[in-house]
Design a protein around this motif. Sequence first.
Motif, PDB file in Angstrom:
ATOM      1  N   LEU A 170      -4.821  -2.377   0.960  1.00 42.48           N
ATOM      2  CA  LEU A 170      -4.450  -1.166  -0.046  1.00 42.48           C
ATOM      3  C   LEU A 170      -4.937  -1.801  -1.132  1.00 42.48           C
ATOM      4  CD1 LEU A 170      -5.014   1.678  -0.858  1.00 42.48           C
ATOM      5  CD2 LEU A 170      -2.239   1.243  -0.905  1.00 42.48           C
ATOM      6  N   PHE A 171      -3.610  -2.815  -1.595  1.00 41.32           N
ATOM      7  CA  PHE A 171      -3.976  -3.017  -3.309  1.00 41.32           C
ATOM      8  C   PHE A 171      -4.788  -3.789  -3.635  1.00 41.32           C
ATOM      9  CE2 PHE A 171       1.030  -3.290  -2.130  1.00 41.32           C
ATOM     10  CZ  PHE A 171       0.848  -2.629  -3.851  1.00 41.32           C
ATOM     11  N   ILE A 172      -5.483  -5.018  -2.515  1.00 43.60           N
ATOM     12  CA  ILE A 172      -7.273  -5.662  -2.908  1.00 43.60           C
ATOM     13  C   ILE A 172      -8.324  -4.381  -3.081  1.00 43.60           C
ATOM     14  CG2 ILE A 172      -8.498  -6.964  -1.597  1.00 43.60           C
ATOM     15  CD1 ILE A 172      -6.351  -8.505  -0.673  1.00 43.60           C
ATOM     16  N   ALA A 173      -8.033  -3.258  -2.067  1.00 39.37           N
ATOM     17  CA  ALA A 173      -9.111  -2.235  -2.644  1.00 39.37           C
ATOM     18  C   ALA A 173      -9.219  -1.476  -3.762  1.00 39.37           C
ATOM     19  CB  ALA A 173      -9.113  -0.927  -1.139  1.00 39.37           C
ATOM     20  N   LYS A 174      -8.066  -1.312  -4.421  1.00 40.07           N
ATOM     21  CA  LYS A 174      -7.234  -0.871  -5.659  1.00 40.07           C
ATOM     22  C   LYS A 174      -7.625  -1.852  -6.405  1.00 40.07           C
ATOM     23  CE  LYS A 174      -6.888   2.894  -3.330  1.00 40.07           C
ATOM     24  NZ  LYS A 174      -7.281   4.643  -3.817  1.00 40.07           N
ATOM     25  N   GLN A 175      -7.536  -2.821  -6.350  1.00 44.74           N
ATOM     26  CA  GLN A 175      -6.944  -3.462  -7.745  1.00 44.74           C
ATOM     27  C   GLN A 175      -5.641  -4.004  -8.445  1.00 44.74           C
ATOM     28  OE1 GLN A 175     -11.145  -3.416  -9.944  1.00 44.74           O
ATOM     29  NE2 GLN A 175     -12.362  -4.235  -7.919  1.00 44.74           N
ATOM     30  N   LEU A 176      -5.315  -3.664  -7.707  1.00 44.52           N
ATOM     31  CA  LEU A 176      -3.759  -3.860  -7.766  1.00 44.52           C
ATOM     32  C   LEU A 176      -2.566  -5.293  -7.628  1.00 44.52           C
ATOM     33  CD1 LEU A 176      -2.868  -0.039  -6.880  1.00 44.52           C
ATOM     34  CD2 LEU A 176      -3.564  -0.714  -8.962  1.00 44.52           C
ATOM     35  N   ILE A 177      -2.428  -4.970  -8.652  1.00 43.80           N
ATOM     36  CA  ILE A 177      -1.612  -6.911  -8.365  1.00 43.80           C
ATOM     37  C   ILE A 177       0.781  -6.462  -8.599  1.00 43.80           C
ATOM     38  CG2 ILE A 177      -1.264  -9.041  -9.109  1.00 43.80           C
ATOM     39  CD1 ILE A 177      -3.866  -9.122 -10.307  1.00 43.80           C
ATOM     40  N   PRO A 178       1.454  -6.567  -7.396  1.00 38.83           N
ATOM     41  CA  PRO A 178       2.026  -6.011  -8.226  1.00 38.83           C
ATOM     42  C   PRO A 178       3.132  -7.012  -8.379  1.00 38.83           C
ATOM     43  CG  PRO A 178       2.006  -6.223  -5.290  1.00 38.83           C
ATOM     44  CD  PRO A 178       0.453  -6.077  -6.271  1.00 38.83           C
ATOM     45  N   LYS A 179       3.896  -6.457  -9.132  1.00 34.12           N
ATOM     46  CA  LYS A 179       5.182  -7.095  -9.615  1.00 34.12           C
ATOM     47  C   LYS A 179       6.410  -6.709  -8.991  1.00 34.12           C
ATOM     48  CE  LYS A 179       1.718  -8.664 -13.675  1.00 34.12           C
ATOM     49  NZ  LYS A 179       1.956  -8.364 -14.831  1.00 34.12           N
ATOM     50  N   ILE A 180       6.877  -8.096  -8.940  1.00 35.12           N
ATOM     51  CA  ILE A 180       8.611  -7.385  -8.297  1.00 35.12           C
ATOM     52  C   ILE A 180       9.845  -8.407  -8.783  1.00 35.12           C
ATOM     53  CG2 ILE A 180      10.192  -7.159  -6.038  1.00 35.12           C
ATOM     54  CD1 ILE A 180       7.102  -7.339  -4.489  1.00 35.12           C
ATOM     55  N   SER A 181      10.947  -7.690  -9.113  1.00 32.87           N
ATOM     56  CA  SER A 181      11.401  -8.267  -9.715  1.00 32.87           C
ATOM     57  C   SER A 181      13.166  -7.590  -9.178  1.00 32.87           C
ATOM     58  CB  SER A 181      11.681  -8.623 -11.172  1.00 32.87           C
ATOM     59  OG  SER A 181      11.675  -7.721 -11.552  1.00 32.87           O
ATOM     60  N   ILE A 182      13.028  -8.230  -8.042  1.00 28.69           N
ATOM     61  CA  ILE A 182      14.196  -7.811  -7.170  1.00 28.69           C
ATOM     62  C   ILE A 182      15.650  -8.952  -7.209  1.00 28.69           C
ATOM     63  CG2 ILE A 182      15.385  -6.362  -4.566  1.00 28.69           C
ATOM     64  CD1 ILE A 182      12.025  -4.753  -4.716  1.00 28.69           C
ATOM     65  N   SER A 183      16.724  -9.041  -7.432  1.00 29.50           N
ATOM     66  CA  SER A 183      17.471  -9.436  -6.562  1.00 29.50           C
ATOM     67  C   SER A 183      17.469  -9.626  -5.714  1.00 29.50           C
ATOM     68  CB  SER A 183      19.058  -9.694  -7.693  1.00 29.50           C
ATOM     69  OG  SER A 183      19.379  -8.473  -7.669  1.00 29.50           O
ATOM     70  N   PRO A 184      18.692 -10.600  -3.986  1.00 27.74           N
ATOM     71  CA  PRO A 184      18.666 -10.253  -3.107  1.00 27.74           C
ATOM     72  C   PRO A 184      19.465  -9.361  -3.035  1.00 27.74           C
ATOM     73  CG  PRO A 184      18.717 -12.427  -4.016  1.00 27.74           C
ATOM     74  CD  PRO A 184      18.450 -12.168  -5.005  1.00 27.74           C
ATOM     75  N   VAL A 185      19.615  -8.591  -2.521  1.00 26.87           N
ATOM     76  CA  VAL A 185      20.508  -7.025  -2.113  1.00 26.87           C
ATOM     77  C   VAL A 185      20.680  -6.356  -1.170  1.00 26.87           C
ATOM     78  CG1 VAL A 185      21.389  -4.940  -2.803  1.00 26.87           C
ATOM     79  CG2 VAL A 185      21.097  -6.532  -4.735  1.00 26.87           C
ATOM     80  N   GLN A 186      21.478  -6.475  -0.222  1.00 28.28           N
ATOM     81  CA  GLN A 186      22.365  -6.210   1.277  1.00 28.28           C
ATOM     82  C   GLN A 186      22.074  -4.675   1.268  1.00 28.28           C
ATOM     83  OE1 GLN A 186      21.423  -7.934   3.925  1.00 28.28           O
ATOM     84  NE2 GLN A 186      21.421  -9.899   3.568  1.00 28.28           N
ATOM     85  N   VAL A 187      21.338  -3.291   1.693  1.00 24.59           N
ATOM     86  CA  VAL A 187      21.073  -1.965   2.367  1.00 24.59           C
ATOM     87  C   VAL A 187      21.660  -1.831   2.958  1.00 24.59           C
ATOM     88  CG1 VAL A 187      19.603  -1.718  -0.466  1.00 24.59           C
ATOM     89  CG2 VAL A 187      18.496  -1.965   1.958  1.00 24.59           C
ATOM     90  N   MET A 188      22.437  -0.731   3.468  1.00 29.75           N
ATOM     91  CA  MET A 188      21.998  -0.452   4.679  1.00 29.75           C
ATOM     92  C   MET A 188      21.243   1.580   5.110  1.00 29.75           C
ATOM     93  SD  MET A 188      23.760   0.223   7.905  1.00 29.75           S
ATOM     94  CE  MET A 188      25.293  -0.560   7.748  1.00 29.75           C
ATOM     95  N   THR A 189      20.386   0.815   5.802  1.00 28.62           N
ATOM     96  CA  THR A 189      18.919   1.792   5.770  1.00 28.62           C
ATOM     97  C   THR A 189      18.205   1.026   6.715  1.00 28.62           C
ATOM     98  OG1 THR A 189      17.091   2.753   4.295  1.00 28.62           O
ATOM     99  CG2 THR A 189      17.533   0.039   4.883  1.00 28.62           C
ATOM    100  N   ASP A 190      17.791   1.963   7.825  1.00 29.61           N
ATOM    101  CA  ASP A 190      16.323   2.529   8.951  1.00 29.61           C
ATOM    102  C   ASP A 190      15.144   1.659   8.918  1.00 29.61           C
ATOM    103  OD1 ASP A 190      16.099   3.549  11.804  1.00 29.61           O
ATOM    104  OD2 ASP A 190      14.192   3.667  10.255  1.00 29.61           O
ATOM    105  N   GLN A 191      14.536   0.416   9.119  1.00 31.49           N
ATOM    106  CA  GLN A 191      13.798  -0.108   9.160  1.00 31.49           C
ATOM    107  C   GLN A 191      12.781   0.648   8.866  1.00 31.49           C
ATOM    108  OE1 GLN A 191      13.906  -3.475   9.515  1.00 31.49           O
ATOM    109  NE2 GLN A 191      11.577  -3.520   8.421  1.00 31.49           N
ATOM    110  N   LYS A 192      12.431   2.205   8.677  1.00 24.96           N
ATOM    111  CA  LYS A 192      11.309   2.281   8.707  1.00 24.96           C
ATOM    112  C   LYS A 192      11.798   2.632   7.255  1.00 24.96           C
ATOM    113  CE  LYS A 192       8.868   3.530  12.465  1.00 24.96           C
ATOM    114  NZ  LYS A 192       7.687   3.885  12.599  1.00 24.96           N
TER     115      LYS A 192
END
Length: 192
Positions: A170-192
């Motif tokens: 989808l990113f390639i088709a829309k010509q998008l380049i995501p930039k991510i800057s997330i520090s390693p954080v543990q979160v309690m969540t459902d996988q989905k």
Amino acid sequence: MLTALLALLCYLYQLPTIIIGDFIQFSLPVLIIWLIIAVIRAHHRQQRVGRQELVSPANPLKQALVRALTNEQEHHRKLVQHLRHKQQEQLDQLDLFSHEIKNSLALLQAAAESQPAVSSTQVKTNVHQADYYLNILSGERLAMDKSDLDLKWLNLSKTVNEVIRQNGQLFIAKQLIPKISISPVQVMTDQK
């Protein structure tokens, strides 16, 4: 009670018993009229309460009860309105996502009908979009029915990177380049 009292007085003072008869004869119609008026007033008050009209309470306790009842009814009305609004939002989201899935499938069908061979990139893109919206619908279903949640600790940066990798087409088709800057954080969540 008054008749019994009068009968006792007549007996004690040795008055003629005709006084009791006269008393009953002249006071009974007044008593009956008073009882009819009291019953009619009670019936009207009960009807006003049934229609939820304001009843002017006679004492402070009744005023407090009427106020508490009114507040509780208002709270209940707002809660029902909020739940209806939330339910409508969820139905709108479900309609939107199912429409997007139908669009992806319609694009595939149109491509298959117009061309003898459909490129695998086009098929992958449309299947991926349909899969993406199906996953969102799955999440919406989980939001409606919280009993299917499988909560566990997940690394947020790994999860985000996985989602970006899954949506790479989808990113390639829309010509998008995501930039991510997330520090390693543990979160309690459902996988989905």
